[in-house]
Scaffold this motif. Structure first.
Motif, PDB file in Angstrom:
ATOM      1  N   LEU A   1      44.208  22.502  11.483  1.00  0.00           N
ATOM      2  CA  LEU A   1      43.099  23.442  11.342  1.00  0.00           C
ATOM      3  C   LEU A   1      43.593  24.883  11.410  1.00  0.00           C
ATOM      4  O   LEU A   1      43.086  25.763  10.703  1.00  0.00           O
ATOM      5  CB  LEU A   1      42.059  23.195  12.436  1.00  0.00           C
ATOM      6  N   SER A   2      44.579  25.135  12.258  1.00  0.00           N
ATOM      7  CA  SER A   2      45.151  26.477  12.333  1.00  0.00           C
ATOM      8  C   SER A   2      45.815  26.863  11.017  1.00  0.00           C
ATOM      9  O   SER A   2      45.685  27.999  10.543  1.00  0.00           O
ATOM     10  CB  SER A   2      46.161  26.536  13.484  1.00  0.00           C
ATOM     11  N   ASN A   3      46.528  25.899  10.417  1.00  0.00           N
ATOM     12  CA  ASN A   3      47.147  26.173   9.114  1.00  0.00           C
ATOM     13  C   ASN A   3      46.086  26.461   8.056  1.00  0.00           C
ATOM     14  O   ASN A   3      46.267  27.335   7.201  1.00  0.00           O
ATOM     15  CB  ASN A   3      48.006  24.989   8.694  1.00  0.00           C
ATOM     16  N   ALA A   4      44.978  25.697   8.107  1.00  0.00           N
ATOM     17  CA  ALA A   4      43.903  25.940   7.144  1.00  0.00           C
ATOM     18  C   ALA A   4      43.308  27.327   7.346  1.00  0.00           C
ATOM     19  O   ALA A   4      42.984  28.026   6.377  1.00  0.00           O
ATOM     20  CB  ALA A   4      42.821  24.867   7.292  1.00  0.00           C
ATOM     21  N   MET A   5      43.171  27.737   8.602  1.00  0.00           N
ATOM     22  CA  MET A   5      42.638  29.069   8.903  1.00  0.00           C
ATOM     23  C   MET A   5      43.570  30.150   8.370  1.00  0.00           C
ATOM     24  O   MET A   5      43.134  31.141   7.780  1.00  0.00           O
ATOM     25  CB  MET A   5      42.453  29.208  10.424  1.00  0.00           C
ATOM     26  N   ASN A   6      44.879  29.934   8.556  1.00  0.00           N
ATOM     27  CA  ASN A   6      45.847  30.936   8.100  1.00  0.00           C
ATOM     28  C   ASN A   6      45.926  30.997   6.584  1.00  0.00           C
ATOM     29  O   ASN A   6      46.107  32.063   6.002  1.00  0.00           O
ATOM     30  CB  ASN A   6      47.226  30.623   8.682  1.00  0.00           C
ATOM     31  N   ASP A   7      45.802  29.814   5.939  1.00  0.00           N
ATOM     32  CA  ASP A   7      45.968  29.765   4.483  1.00  0.00           C
ATOM     33  C   ASP A   7      44.684  30.149   3.743  1.00  0.00           C
ATOM     34  O   ASP A   7      44.727  30.854   2.729  1.00  0.00           O
ATOM     35  CB  ASP A   7      46.401  28.362   4.049  1.00  0.00           C
ATOM     36  N   ARG A   8      43.534  29.660   4.237  1.00  0.00           N
ATOM     37  CA  ARG A   8      42.299  29.821   3.475  1.00  0.00           C
ATOM     38  C   ARG A   8      41.218  30.608   4.193  1.00  0.00           C
ATOM     39  O   ARG A   8      40.108  30.759   3.676  1.00  0.00           O
ATOM     40  CB  ARG A   8      41.748  28.433   3.099  1.00  0.00           C
ATOM     41  N   GLY A   9      41.541  31.063   5.393  1.00  0.00           N
ATOM     42  CA  GLY A   9      40.601  31.907   6.106  1.00  0.00           C
ATOM     43  C   GLY A   9      39.458  31.132   6.738  1.00  0.00           C
ATOM     44  O   GLY A   9      39.480  29.903   6.876  1.00  0.00           O
ATOM     45  N   ARG A  10      38.443  31.869   7.128  1.00  0.00           N
ATOM     46  CA  ARG A  10      37.303  31.289   7.855  1.00  0.00           C
ATOM     47  C   ARG A  10      36.578  30.255   7.022  1.00  0.00           C
ATOM     48  O   ARG A  10      36.230  29.171   7.522  1.00  0.00           O
ATOM     49  CB  ARG A  10      36.362  32.426   8.248  1.00  0.00           C
ATOM     50  N   ILE A  11      36.353  30.540   5.740  1.00  0.00           N
ATOM     51  CA  ILE A  11      35.637  29.599   4.875  1.00  0.00           C
ATOM     52  C   ILE A  11      36.413  28.297   4.748  1.00  0.00           C
ATOM     53  O   ILE A  11      35.847  27.203   4.813  1.00  0.00           O
ATOM     54  CB  ILE A  11      35.395  30.222   3.483  1.00  0.00           C
ATOM     55  N   GLY A  12      37.738  28.411   4.587  1.00  0.00           N
ATOM     56  CA  GLY A  12      38.558  27.206   4.477  1.00  0.00           C
ATOM     57  C   GLY A  12      38.527  26.386   5.741  1.00  0.00           C
ATOM     58  O   GLY A  12      38.498  25.150   5.691  1.00  0.00           O
ATOM     59  N   LEU A  13      38.533  27.058   6.893  1.00  0.00           N
ATOM     60  CA  LEU A  13      38.479  26.327   8.157  1.00  0.00           C
ATOM     61  C   LEU A  13      37.170  25.569   8.297  1.00  0.00           C
ATOM     62  O   LEU A  13      37.143  24.384   8.644  1.00  0.00           O
ATOM     63  CB  LEU A  13      38.658  27.304   9.323  1.00  0.00           C
TER      64      LEU A  13
END
Length: 460
Positions: free
Chosen positions: A56-68
């Motif tokens: 989830l942290s990687n998703a936040m870093n890669d795609r931001g809040r919407i991606g998370l």
């Protein structure tokens, strides 16, 4: 013999004492098993949750809040998952996830245990373990695991252990009474016979059971037990070797299919990169399996059938020549210091693998612009054939040198470098097969970078 006199006999007291030791040992063993099982469940749960947090942290870093939020919604929507996800505002209002309510009135970061209610099953409470982390611009992130089934498993294990102890107690009491009565009856028969002889029945003799000597029987049983232990240990080793052997073929086929897929025209770059990474991972697995099988061949002694005179100097020269381009690419100087021709009796294939592993490790860990020395000759002190590889890298602490010879062991400082922790294990196994002394020591004692010298002294 009356009941109360029977209970006062030495045989019954001895049987009762050993029964108590048996029950105590069963309780201790089962308690240790339960402790390890419960610890494994907790560790496995924490590892699973932390892996989810990392993704989830990687998703936040890669795609931001919407991606998370999108990733959490996707995973929370899977009704088969035991994972728990929730994103809440700073006030505790659920934004996304599969929790109906935020579990804590006063939110703080850290691990928690709580009861949950699923949105799909509002009347059912379940136990859960989770970690709460602050999320910038969102509030709080909760990632946890439903522990209902795991706690149920732990409870069933505990219940089974209680039944096992109870059964052991019953069997122990029955066994103690049976054995003590049997011995007491035999002693009583001897006493009655002695009484009759004392009374004048000189024709009576002590009964011979024909059971044989007790020590002989004990030794026979111990030998059977040791044979069974040896069989089980051999079976465990064969399982490991067979798994490694049987998986090589399907992995090789999978690799071939991936290579064919790479030849497809108009293959997108992203898919080509993924295929390349997959082939690399398969090659790594094949390397691990090949190393395991090589170690097994060395440890079981099967390779002794291939022993022949091996020119150690020529073999080392070939390995050095093979790794010289790699050393030059890393800016290293690879020096071949053959003092004189030397031969040993052994498996050329395994000795070549041993030398390759040592040189590869030296090139891998040598300091940038450093020096690697490879030598084959005779030991000055003993005159025995000697093979040594030295580098000027960080070396291995003295208290860790025995440990790195075990399978899949890597030092913490080297976790980031490629490898699987089998290189030196293979070296140790091949050394034992050839009755060679393996020695690890500092190449440059007292220096900040002491380096490592690996020496093998073969039988003369």
């Amino acid at each position: 013999m009356s009941r109360f006199s029977f209970l006062r006999t030495t045989t019954f007291r001895l049987a009762a004492f050993h029964m108590g030791l048996f029950i105590l040992s069963v309780v201790v063993v089962l308690a240790v098993v339960y402790w390890f099982t419960a610890g494994f469940i907790n560790r496995h749960t924490e590892e699973t949750v932390l892996r989810e947090v990392q993704e989830l942290s990687n998703a936040m870093n890669d795609r931001g809040r919407i991606g998370l939020l999108r990733l959490i919604s996707e995973r929370a929507g899977d009704h088969r998952t035991d994972m728990i996800y929730a994103v809440a505002s700073p006030t505790g209002e659920i934004i996304a996830g599969n929790l109906a309510n935020w579990p804590l009135p006063n939110t703080a970061a850290g691990w928690i245990e709580f009861d949950i209610k699923n949105r799909g099953e509002p009347g059912r409470k379940r136990s859960a373990v989770a970690i709460i982390l602050p999320v910038h611009d969102l509030g709080w992130l909760l990632v946890g695991h439903d522990m209902t089934d795991r706690y149920l498993l732990r409870g069933q294990i505990l219940l089974g252990m209680i039944w096992a102890v109870s059964l052991a107690l019953v069997i122990g009491v029955i066994g103690a009474v049976y054995m003590s009565r049997r011995v007491a009856e035999r002693v009583e028969k001897i006493n009655r016979t002695i009484d009759r002889i004392t009374a004048g029945s000189f024709a009576d003799r002590l009964e011979v059971t024909g059971s044989g000597d007790e020590i002989d029987r004990l030794v026979t049983k111990l030998n059977r037990m040791l044979d069974e232990i040896a069989r089980l240990m051999l079976g465990m080793r064969q399982v490991t070797d067979n798994v490694a052997h049987d998986l090589r073929t399907p992995l090789s086929r999978l690799r071939a299919r991936l290579e064919l897929a790479q030849l497809e025209p108009d293959l997108p770059d992203a898919q080509a990169a993924t295929l390349e990474q997959a082939i690399g991972e398969i090659d790594r697995l094949l390397g691990v399996f090949n190393a395991i099988l090589t170690i097994a061949a060395a440890e079981t002694g099967r390779a002794r059938a291939d022993f022949e005179p091996v020119d150690l100097s020529a073999l080392v020269a070939e390995v050095a020549e093979l790794y010289e381009p790699l050393a030059e690419e890393k800016g290293l100087t690879l020096e071949l210091a053959n003092a004189d021709p030397v031969s040993v009796s052994g498996s050329r294939q395994l000795l070549a693998q041993l030398a390759s592993n040592l040189v590869e490790n030296a090139v891998k860990y040598a300091s940038p612009g450093g020096h690697v020395q490879v030598a084959a000759g005779h030991d000055l002190a003993s005159g025995r054939p000697l093979l040594s590889v030295a580098d000027d890298g960080p070396g291995i602490p003295a208290d860790q040198r025995d440990k790195v010879l075990e399978r899949f062991v890597r030092l913490e400082a080297h976790r980031g470098t490629p490898g699987h922790g089998l290189g030196l294990s293979l070296v140790a196994a091949v050394a034992r097969l050839h009755d060679a002394d393996l020695l690890l020591d500092d190449h440059r004692p007292g220096m900040e970078q002491p380096g490592l010298r690996v020496s093998l002294r073969f039988p003369g």
